[in-house]
Scaffold this active site. Sequence first.
Site, mmCIF file in Angstrom:
data_model
loop_
_atom_site.group_PDB
_atom_site.id
_atom_site.type_symbol
_atom_site.label_atom_id
_atom_site.label_comp_id
_atom_site.label_asym_id
_atom_site.label_seq_id
_atom_site.Cartn_x
_atom_site.Cartn_y
_atom_site.Cartn_z
ATOM 1 N N TYR A 156 0.709 -1.246 -0.011
ATOM 2 C CA TYR A 156 -0.070 -0.084 -0.073
ATOM 3 C C TYR A 156 1.042 1.197 -0.109
ATOM 4 C CZ TYR A 156 -3.687 3.371 1.629
ATOM 5 O OH TYR A 156 -4.572 4.281 1.724
ATOM 6 N N LYS A 160 1.371 4.328 -2.821
ATOM 7 C CA LYS A 160 0.930 5.498 -2.636
ATOM 8 C C LYS A 160 2.207 6.369 -2.840
ATOM 9 C CE LYS A 160 -3.396 5.125 -1.565
ATOM 10 N NZ LYS A 160 -4.559 5.729 -2.330
HETATM 11 P P1 NAP Z 1 -13.260 2.563 1.467
HETATM 12 O O1 NAP Z 1 -14.210 3.160 2.050
HETATM 13 O O2 NAP Z 1 -12.390 1.291 1.341
HETATM 14 O O3 NAP Z 1 -13.780 2.859 -0.280
HETATM 15 C C1 NAP Z 1 -13.001 2.252 -1.417
HETATM 16 C C2 NAP Z 1 -13.640 2.827 -2.474
HETATM 17 O O4 NAP Z 1 -12.847 2.272 -3.779
HETATM 18 C C3 NAP Z 1 -15.071 2.002 -2.851
HETATM 19 O O5 NAP Z 1 -15.885 2.755 -3.037
HETATM 20 C C4 NAP Z 1 -14.508 0.772 -4.120
HETATM 21 O O6 NAP Z 1 -15.695 0.475 -4.565
HETATM 22 C C5 NAP Z 1 -13.608 1.656 -4.627
HETATM 23 N N1 NAP Z 1 -12.721 0.746 -5.246
HETATM 24 C C6 NAP Z 1 -12.098 -0.526 -4.843
HETATM 25 N N2 NAP Z 1 -11.495 -1.054 -5.736
HETATM 26 C C7 NAP Z 1 -11.632 -0.425 -6.680
HETATM 27 C C8 NAP Z 1 -11.641 -0.800 -8.213
HETATM 28 N N3 NAP Z 1 -10.684 -1.649 -8.718
HETATM 29 N N4 NAP Z 1 -12.297 0.052 -9.061
HETATM 30 C C9 NAP Z 1 -13.113 0.782 -8.896
HETATM 31 N N5 NAP Z 1 -13.311 1.345 -7.564
HETATM 32 C C10 NAP Z 1 -12.654 0.448 -6.541
HETATM 33 O O7 NAP Z 1 -11.883 3.461 1.279
HETATM 34 P P2 NAP Z 1 -11.824 5.012 1.841
HETATM 35 O O8 NAP Z 1 -11.257 5.017 3.024
HETATM 36 O O9 NAP Z 1 -12.705 5.992 1.395
HETATM 37 O O10 NAP Z 1 -10.331 5.381 0.896
HETATM 38 C C11 NAP Z 1 -10.486 6.136 -0.418
HETATM 39 C C12 NAP Z 1 -9.071 6.602 -0.761
HETATM 40 O O11 NAP Z 1 -8.467 7.276 0.359
HETATM 41 C C13 NAP Z 1 -8.281 5.299 -1.176
HETATM 42 O O12 NAP Z 1 -7.442 5.546 -2.180
HETATM 43 C C14 NAP Z 1 -7.441 5.241 -0.016
HETATM 44 O O13 NAP Z 1 -6.150 4.330 -0.109
HETATM 45 C C15 NAP Z 1 -7.290 6.847 0.539
HETATM 46 N N6 NAP Z 1 -7.003 6.686 1.822
HETATM 47 C C16 NAP Z 1 -7.855 6.320 2.936
HETATM 48 C C17 NAP Z 1 -7.037 6.610 4.295
HETATM 49 C C18 NAP Z 1 -8.372 6.243 5.415
HETATM 50 O O14 NAP Z 1 -7.698 6.117 6.657
HETATM 51 N N7 NAP Z 1 -9.336 5.651 5.263
HETATM 52 C C19 NAP Z 1 -6.284 7.055 4.576
HETATM 53 C C20 NAP Z 1 -5.180 7.768 3.550
HETATM 54 C C21 NAP Z 1 -5.792 7.231 2.125
HETATM 55 P P3 NAP Z 1 -16.889 -0.482 -4.215
HETATM 56 O O15 NAP Z 1 -17.824 0.210 -3.173
HETATM 57 O O16 NAP Z 1 -17.727 -0.858 -5.378
HETATM 58 O O17 NAP Z 1 -16.322 -1.404 -3.486
#
Ligand code: NAP
Length: 247
Positions: A156, A160
Amino acid sequence: MQEMSGQIALVTGAGRGIGSAIAKSLAKEGATVIVNYAGNAQAAQDTVDSILKNGGSSEKYQCDVSDFAAVEEMIKYVVQKYEKIDILVNNAGITKDGLLLRMSEQDFEQVLAVNLGGTFHCIRHAAKYMIKQRSGRIINLASVVGLTGNAGQANYAASKAGVIGLTKSAAKELASRQITVNAIAPGYIDTDMTAVLSDSVKESVQSSIPLKRMGTAQDIAQAAVFLASDKASYITGQVLSVNGGMV
Ligand code: NAP
């Protein structure tokens, strides 16, 4: 008039979590938002319905961003229907955590394919149209661990860190066409992605955050709206950290 009225935005992974908050926030500013999702059609429909209920314009589109040809189709669909693409938010992301010595080749490659490959695919196909338009805003979701590394997240963190290098390179290539490319590096944000952490891990993470709370999806959405707005027109190739002071 709303600031983004008439603009067309594509947000990947926008059914849930941060992507859903970004989609709703862009729609609130007047943008028409295409809500991309991978498998969870109901969550994507809920995001769309929430936007429509508030008087906005939106539709959902299923596409696995790790599939180069499918992303090409998705961007083509958007441009054929709406005649342009103004804002691209590369938010779709996954984790498959594990210690290095136990990490399978598949877990490494899948995370790279979605997080970094997906971001590349979307930029690669959308930039073609943005270059013709001579305008565009691209916002990529990186992570604090792409800056610092993290035990148990080699795949991961590498994906990133890759997103950050991709952001800076694309910013340089596309700047002459007035396209800006920036990244947001969130800290620990309260979504499904972090819901899997144990209470003790959450407590220790929280105590390492100077502002003493996990971030919300809305905290990130506000940063994305700023980077997509006219107010950020002289900002490109940057990584905006939104992490409560962690780094
Ligand atoms: P999340 O709640 O797990 O949601 C992930 C989303 O990505 C879902 O809508 C999922 O679609 C979609 N997705 C996964 N694989 C995909 C694919 N192959 N094609 C298209 N869509 C796909 O994640 P989140 O926490 O909101 O994170 C969003 C972004 O922020 C990510 O890039 C993550 O790495 C980054 N981020 C998050 C955090 C954190 O603490 N949460 C911190 C740093 C960075 P489905 O609903 O259809 O499964």
